[in-house]
Design a protein around this motif. Structure first.
Motif, mmCIF file in Angstrom:
data_model
loop_
_atom_site.group_PDB
_atom_site.id
_atom_site.type_symbol
_atom_site.label_atom_id
_atom_site.label_comp_id
_atom_site.label_asym_id
_atom_site.label_seq_id
_atom_site.Cartn_x
_atom_site.Cartn_y
_atom_site.Cartn_z
ATOM 1 N N UNK A 54 0.833 -1.201 0.000
ATOM 2 C CA UNK A 54 0.000 0.000 0.000
ATOM 3 C C UNK A 54 0.871 1.256 0.000
ATOM 4 N N UNK A 55 1.817 1.298 0.905
ATOM 5 C CA UNK A 55 2.690 2.470 1.025
ATOM 6 C C UNK A 55 3.500 2.694 -0.245
ATOM 7 N N UNK A 56 3.999 1.607 -0.827
ATOM 8 C CA UNK A 56 4.817 1.723 -2.029
ATOM 9 C C UNK A 56 3.999 2.248 -3.203
ATOM 10 N N UNK A 57 2.764 1.765 -3.340
ATOM 11 C CA UNK A 57 1.925 2.214 -4.461
ATOM 12 C C UNK A 57 1.540 3.679 -4.273
ATOM 13 N N UNK A 58 1.149 4.063 -3.051
ATOM 14 C CA UNK A 58 0.789 5.449 -2.807
ATOM 15 C C UNK A 58 1.965 6.364 -3.121
ATOM 16 N N UNK A 59 3.164 5.965 -2.687
ATOM 17 C CA UNK A 59 4.350 6.774 -2.933
ATOM 18 C C UNK A 59 4.649 6.867 -4.424
ATOM 19 N N UNK A 60 4.481 5.788 -5.138
ATOM 20 C CA UNK A 60 4.730 5.780 -6.583
ATOM 21 C C UNK A 60 3.816 6.779 -7.296
ATOM 22 N N UNK A 61 2.534 6.792 -6.923
ATOM 23 C CA UNK A 61 1.588 7.712 -7.548
ATOM 24 C C UNK A 61 1.896 9.148 -7.142
ATOM 25 N N UNK A 62 2.192 9.349 -5.849
ATOM 26 C CA UNK A 62 2.533 10.699 -5.364
ATOM 27 C C UNK A 62 3.750 11.254 -6.095
ATOM 28 N N UNK A 63 4.754 10.424 -6.288
ATOM 29 C CA UNK A 63 5.979 10.884 -6.945
ATOM 30 C C UNK A 63 5.699 11.309 -8.386
ATOM 31 N N UNK A 64 4.850 10.552 -9.068
ATOM 32 C CA UNK A 64 4.485 10.911 -10.440
ATOM 33 C C UNK A 64 3.645 12.187 -10.463
ATOM 34 N N UNK A 65 2.733 12.329 -9.499
ATOM 35 C CA UNK A 65 1.922 13.530 -9.393
ATOM 36 C C UNK A 65 2.803 14.755 -9.173
ATOM 37 N N UNK A 66 3.774 14.647 -8.280
ATOM 38 C CA UNK A 66 4.678 15.758 -7.995
ATOM 39 C C UNK A 66 5.586 16.073 -9.178
ATOM 40 N N UNK A 67 5.867 15.074 -9.992
ATOM 41 C CA UNK A 67 6.702 15.311 -11.171
ATOM 42 C C UNK A 67 6.032 16.307 -12.113
ATOM 43 N N UNK A 68 4.684 16.284 -12.135
ATOM 44 C CA UNK A 68 3.959 17.244 -12.960
ATOM 45 C C UNK A 68 3.798 18.586 -12.287
#
Length: 274
Positions: free
Chosen positions: A247-261
């Motif tokens: 759960x934590x890894x997936x949330x972080x993966x999405x957050x990192x991509x969101x912040x990239x934009x």
């Protein structure tokens, strides 16, 4: 309970709005060639920065808005307006203040000419499904915000839609009430097998509930990336799910991509998950 399911296909959907400010007229390009396939019984979360067209896309799926180009189909039938195969839970429950909870849930059935005894029985069944059968006779002003949202959910389910659309229905609720309703949505999805598409800004909520998280980018709105969640169903205790490394890894993966934009330099500096 027999599942009533439908697949949804979004093909190259684009949408613009004309915005007038005084004498100035501007075309705002809200969606740009959005394509997505949602499988029958799948739960999809749409997330992303404000202004990326999430709610507009949901309104096109419901039939409240028409796309400028492209097409949307439900089980192969093109969406040309609102229909009995789709219903929506809004950010605000939008209940009729003079009607009881039961009468609010009955409304869609009443509009379709369902006989009184049948619609009352169906409405009470749906209130029971969301844990509110005991409050059937209460008016909205006698219900908490979370209870009002449960009534809105029961109303959307009362017409037995194949596709349930949800536009940040828990965004204005306190954390404890919100988590209780998230558990309710998971339970209802497990029991009914509905195809559910919901909009949320909350990445925890997206990963907790969805089979796939669709990250959208703004200016104009488009799909940036689609993330399979990969958590087994049924998900049971959400406290336990939140504690999973996956759960934590997936949330972080999405957050990192969101912040990239949103903030490319900050995202680049963030460590990779794991």
């Amino acid at each position: 309970m027999a599942a009533k399911q439908a697949g949804v296909t979004i093909e190259d959907v684009s949408k613009s709005f004309t915005v007038r400010a005084g004498k100035q007229v501007e075309q705002v390009h809200v969606l740009d060639r959005v394509s997505l396939r949602v499988e029958p019984g799948e739960m999809i979360a749409l997330t992303g920065l404000s202004g990326c067209g999430k709610t507009t896309l949901l309104r096109i799926l419901l039939g409240l808005e028409r796309a400028d180009s492209g097409r949307v189909t439900v089980n192969g039938a093109e969406v040309r307006g609102c229909g009995e195969d789709r219903s929506m839970v809004f950010q605000n429950a939008q209940l009729f203040p003079w009607r009881s909870a039961l009468q609010n849930v009955e409304f869609g059935l009443e509009a379709r000419g369902v006989p009184k005894r049948e619609r009352s029985r169906t409405a009470l069944d749906k209130l029971e499904l969301v844990g509110l059968a005991h409050a059937a006779d209460r008016r909205p002003d006698q219900l908490s915000g979370g209870m009002q949202q449960r009534v809105g959910l029961a109303r959307a389910l009362s017409v037995d839609p194949a596709v349930l659309l949800m536009d940040e229905p828990f965004g204005a609720l306190d954390a404890q009430t919100r988590e209780g309703l998230q558990a309710e949505v998971l339970r209802i999805h497990q029991e009914t097998g509905k195809t559910i598409i919901f909009v949320t800004h909350d990445l925890d909520e997206a990963v907790l509930l969805a089979d796939r998280v669709v990250l959208m980018a703004p200016n104009p709105g488009r799909i940036d990336e689609i993330f399979p969640v990969g958590l087994a169903r049924p998900r049971g205790d959400l406290v336990t799910v939140r504690g999973l490394k996956e759960f934590s890894a997936k949330r972080y993966e999405i957050w990192r991509r969101l912040m990239a934009g949103a903030h490319p330099q900050a995202a680049a500096a963030a460590p990779a998950a794991g």
